[in-house]
Design an enzyme around this catalytic site. Structure first.
Site, PDB file in Angstrom:
ATOM      1  N   CYS A   1      54.514  61.060  71.481  1.00  0.00           N
ATOM      2  CA  CYS A   1      53.376  61.105  72.386  1.00  0.00           C
ATOM      3  C   CYS A   1      53.574  59.952  73.371  1.00  0.00           C
ATOM      4  CB  CYS A   1      52.100  60.925  71.581  1.00  0.00           C
ATOM      5  SG  CYS A   1      50.674  61.560  72.404  1.00  0.00           S
TER       6      CYS A   1
ATOM      7  N   CYS B   1      51.397  66.204  75.063  1.00  0.00           N
ATOM      8  CA  CYS B   1      51.140  65.146  76.035  1.00  0.00           C
ATOM      9  C   CYS B   1      52.112  65.189  77.205  1.00  0.00           C
ATOM     10  CB  CYS B   1      51.203  63.791  75.336  1.00  0.00           C
ATOM     11  SG  CYS B   1      52.669  63.596  74.338  1.00  0.00           S
TER      12      CYS B   1
ATOM     13  N   CYS C   1      61.751  64.838  75.441  1.00  0.00           N
ATOM     14  CA  CYS C   1      62.720  64.169  74.579  1.00  0.00           C
ATOM     15  C   CYS C   1      64.104  64.663  74.921  1.00  0.00           C
ATOM     16  CB  CYS C   1      62.459  64.538  73.119  1.00  0.00           C
ATOM     17  SG  CYS C   1      60.845  64.103  72.537  1.00  0.00           S
TER      18      CYS C   1
END
Length: 140
Positions: free
Chosen positions: A15, A89, A93
């Site tokens: 997040c 959110c 990645c």
């Protein structure tokens, strides 16, 4: 038994601020998996501290997150994890082959009181229970 089957599955919760949703998810997984799953959490822009309302909401269920500290997301953390879960959110990645990626659409608890955080906490707990079942199928 091969070393592959003996290896604990590992999960990374991501997040942006690593202060609310990802911390609650990590705390639930740590507690409910009883050590059968390796747990990490991180954020691309970690906050100074964990959301106090998230800490209070988790304390109501007997889970102490008061000593947790938001951590910065690293490529190594993603590489070392079998499952990478973003918390709705918009954080991204690094993508590595062979990893399981999920995005859990959850309301952001930032700036909200405990009353608003409880339903988010409860949604996370339900998802964690499903996650544990999928990662430890032999568990009863």
């Amino acid at each position: 038994m091969s070393t592959e089957t003996a290896k604990k599955p590992s999960v990374l919760f991501v997040c942006v601020h690593n202060a609310g949703r990802s911390q609650m998810a990590a705390a639930f997984l740590t507690t409910l998996s009883e050590g059968r799953i390796e747990v990490r959490s991180a954020g691309s822009q970690p906050a100074d501290k964990v959301n106090p309302s998230a800490v209070a909401a988790m304390a109501e269920l007997g889970i102490d997150m008061s000593s947790e500290i938001p951590k910065v997301l690293t490529t190594e953390a993603v590489k070392e994890s079998d499952v990478v879960i973003t918390m709705g959110c918009g954080d991204t990645c690094p993508i590595f082959p062979g990893k399981r990626y999920e995005d859990w659409e959850l309301e952001d608890p930032a700036g909200q009181g405990v009353d608003a955080v409880r339903p988010i906490r409860d949604q996370i707990k339900a998802r964690i229970e499903d996650l544990i079942a999928s990662l430890t199928p032999a568990a009863k």
